[in-house]
Design an enzyme around this catalytic site. Structure first.
Site, PDB file in Angstrom:
ATOM      1  N   SER A   1       3.479  -2.044  10.542  1.00 57.21           N
ATOM      2  CA  SER A   1       4.937  -2.025  10.496  1.00 57.21           C
ATOM      3  C   SER A   1       5.522  -3.616  10.176  1.00 57.21           C
ATOM      4  O   SER A   1       6.605  -4.127  10.874  1.00 57.21           O
ATOM      5  CB  SER A   1       5.218  -1.955  12.184  1.00 57.21           C
ATOM      6  OG  SER A   1       4.935  -0.505  12.517  1.00 57.21           O
TER       7      SER A   1
ATOM      8  N   GLU B   1      -6.870   4.855   7.900  1.00 59.19           N
ATOM      9  CA  GLU B   1      -6.357   6.418   7.727  1.00 59.19           C
ATOM     10  C   GLU B   1      -7.450   6.958   7.124  1.00 59.19           C
ATOM     11  O   GLU B   1      -7.805   7.949   7.191  1.00 59.19           O
ATOM     12  CB  GLU B   1      -5.216   6.486   6.655  1.00 59.19           C
ATOM     13  CG  GLU B   1      -3.877   6.128   7.791  1.00 59.19           C
ATOM     14  CD  GLU B   1      -2.677   5.508   6.799  1.00 59.19           C
ATOM     15  OE1 GLU B   1      -2.451   5.519   5.637  1.00 59.19           O
ATOM     16  OE2 GLU B   1      -1.637   5.009   7.646  1.00 59.19           O
TER      17      GLU B   1
ATOM     18  N   LYS C   1       0.152   4.424  -0.538  1.00 57.76           N
ATOM     19  CA  LYS C   1      -0.524   5.418   0.391  1.00 57.76           C
ATOM     20  C   LYS C   1      -0.268   6.574  -0.594  1.00 57.76           C
ATOM     21  O   LYS C   1      -0.047   6.432  -1.769  1.00 57.76           O
ATOM     22  CB  LYS C   1       0.280   5.641   1.629  1.00 57.76           C
ATOM     23  CG  LYS C   1      -0.189   4.418   2.468  1.00 57.76           C
ATOM     24  CD  LYS C   1       0.077   4.502   3.969  1.00 57.76           C
ATOM     25  CE  LYS C   1      -0.233   3.218   4.735  1.00 57.76           C
ATOM     26  NZ  LYS C   1       0.121   3.302   6.191  1.00 57.76           N
TER      27      LYS C   1
ATOM     28  N   GLY D   1       2.682   2.149  11.088  1.00 59.98           N
ATOM     29  CA  GLY D   1       3.748   3.203  11.038  1.00 59.98           C
ATOM     30  C   GLY D   1       4.545   3.547  12.273  1.00 59.98           C
ATOM     31  O   GLY D   1       5.269   4.444  12.486  1.00 59.98           O
TER      32      GLY D   1
ATOM     33  N   HIS E   1      -9.810   1.541   5.214  1.00 64.37           N
ATOM     34  CA  HIS E   1      -8.217   1.637   6.003  1.00 64.37           C
ATOM     35  C   HIS E   1      -8.443   2.529   7.093  1.00 64.37           C
ATOM     36  O   HIS E   1      -9.207   3.600   7.014  1.00 64.37           O
ATOM     37  CB  HIS E   1      -7.292   2.215   4.824  1.00 64.37           C
ATOM     38  CG  HIS E   1      -5.855   2.076   5.529  1.00 64.37           C
ATOM     39  ND1 HIS E   1      -5.314   3.037   6.142  1.00 64.37           N
ATOM     40  CD2 HIS E   1      -4.913   1.072   5.148  1.00 64.37           C
ATOM     41  CE1 HIS E   1      -4.242   2.676   6.555  1.00 64.37           C
ATOM     42  NE2 HIS E   1      -3.783   1.439   6.066  1.00 64.37           N
TER      43      HIS E   1
ATOM     44  N   ASN F   1       0.959  -1.358  -0.024  1.00 63.89           N
ATOM     45  CA  ASN F   1       0.089  -0.030  -0.008  1.00 63.89           C
ATOM     46  C   ASN F   1       0.857   1.265   0.109  1.00 63.89           C
ATOM     47  O   ASN F   1       1.501   1.668   1.100  1.00 63.89           O
ATOM     48  CB  ASN F   1      -0.791  -0.072   1.307  1.00 63.89           C
ATOM     49  CG  ASN F   1      -1.770   1.324   1.322  1.00 63.89           C
ATOM     50  OD1 ASN F   1      -1.848   2.133   0.527  1.00 63.89           O
ATOM     51  ND2 ASN F   1      -2.378   1.394   2.484  1.00 63.89           N
TER      52      ASN F   1
ATOM     53  N   GLU G   1      -5.472  -4.763  10.841  1.00 62.19           N
ATOM     54  CA  GLU G   1      -4.324  -3.617  10.953  1.00 62.19           C
ATOM     55  C   GLU G   1      -4.593  -2.877  12.193  1.00 62.19           C
ATOM     56  O   GLU G   1      -5.494  -1.920  12.321  1.00 62.19           O
ATOM     57  CB  GLU G   1      -4.407  -2.716   9.761  1.00 62.19           C
ATOM     58  CG  GLU G   1      -4.167  -3.299   8.573  1.00 62.19           C
ATOM     59  CD  GLU G   1      -3.590  -2.174   7.488  1.00 62.19           C
ATOM     60  OE1 GLU G   1      -2.327  -2.372   7.241  1.00 62.19           O
ATOM     61  OE2 GLU G   1      -4.167  -1.213   7.321  1.00 62.19           O
TER      62      GLU G   1
HETATM   63  P1  13P Z   1       3.000   0.408   7.617  1.00 57.71           P
HETATM   64  O1  13P Z   1       3.379  -0.892   7.212  1.00 57.71           O
HETATM   65  O2  13P Z   1       3.825   1.634   7.204  1.00 57.71           O
HETATM   66  O3  13P Z   1       3.183   0.465   9.245  1.00 57.71           O
HETATM   67  O4  13P Z   1       1.669   0.816   7.131  1.00 57.71           O
HETATM   68  C1  13P Z   1       0.548  -0.383   7.354  1.00 57.71           C
HETATM   69  C2  13P Z   1      -0.312   0.113   6.611  1.00 57.71           C
HETATM   70  O5  13P Z   1      -1.163   0.875   7.092  1.00 57.71           O
HETATM   71  C3  13P Z   1      -0.952  -0.748   5.431  1.00 57.71           C
HETATM   72  O6  13P Z   1      -2.181  -0.530   4.977  1.00 57.71           O
END
Ligand code: 13P
Length: 251
Positions: free
Chosen positions: A212, A97, A11, A173, A95, A9, A167
């Site tokens: 992560s 976010e 982003k 992150g 997601h 992903n 997740e």
């Molecule tokens: P990270 O791998 O940067 O922690 O992000 C995970 C994520 O949100 C994947 O959709």
């Protein structure tokens, strides 16, 4: 047998040129991988050109979001049909976010999941608890609610093609992750909820973990029988690292 799925992903990262460069490199690095399904989810702006680049390769294409309507006056939105038309086979839905910054809810996720399925896209439905919910021992309750509300009204055939991504928000992150045993326990729990909701579907559904993931921790996670893959954020931006994650079993 569920085929493992590893997703990058990206982003809101990479211009068209950067995305193209990354995907060209990735194609070479993972050309001989057949045991893992590989998926990348770039920004909308790069989907078209990347689709041309990955034709006849083992890389699949997904979008990071869709709207639930098919067309009309919805300024700034992109429809499921448009996403399918540009070459995507998958789409991320709900997601954390999107939930955090764009006020998406289980209800809007449900509408998007149905719209995605109708357009022939496979939704990757993201669920997970916040740090506060974890501390208050609410993880299982929250996950159950998210799964039930996100999937409400789905026909059995559709429910079996959905991918669930667990997740935990506190792991995204942050460099922190649950242990592989903790993830396994939650994935097993998700499968149990599925079993309560649909007959003979739970064993078919892929449940992947995100938060992560890196090239050091992936193999530990993938040893677990209910962890069917990974949803990788920042570590998917570096081609070398991402291909090492995809090829985890060789290291
Ligand atoms: P990270 O791998 O940067 O922690 O992000 C995970 C994520 O949100 C994947 O959709």
């Amino acid at each position: 047998m569920r085929k493992s799925l590893i997703v990058g992903n990206w982003k809101m990262n990479k211009t068209i040129q950067e995305a193209l460069k990354a995907v060209k490199a990735l194609k070479n690095e993972i050309a001989d991988v057949t045991d893992i399904e590989i998926l990348i989810c770039p920004s909308f702006t790069s989907l078209y050109i990347i689709n041309n680049e990955i034709k006849n390769s083992n890389i699949n294409l997904g979008a990071q979001n869709i709207f639930w309507e098919t067309k009309g006056s919805f300024t700034g939105e992109v429809s499921p049909i448009m996403i399918k038309n540009v070459g995507c086979s998958y789409v991320l839905i709900g997601h954390s976010e999107r939930r955090q910054y764009f006020y998406e809810t289980n209800k809007t996720a449900n509408k998007k999941i149905k719209a995605a399925l109708l357009a022939g896209l496979i939704p990757i439905v993201c669920v997970g608890e916040t740090l506060r919910e974890k501390k208050e021992n609410m993880t299982f309750k929250i996950i159950k609610k998210q799964i039930k509300q996100n999937l409400v009204g789905l026909a059995i055939g559709d429910a079996s093609s959905v991918v669930i991504a667990y997740e935990p928000i506190w792991a995204i992150g942050t460099g922190k992750t649950p242990t592989s045993n903790q993830i396994e326990e939650i994935h097993f729990f998700i499968r149990k909820i599925y079993d309560e909701m649909y007959k003979n579907v739970a064993e078919k559904v892929r449940i992947i973990y995100g938060g992560s993931i890196n090239s050091d921790n992936i193999s530990e996670f993938m040893k677990k029988s209910n962890i069917d893959g990974g949803l990788v954020g920042s570590a998917s931006l570096e081609t070398k690292v991402f291909s090492r994650i995809i090829k985890y079993s060789r290291f």
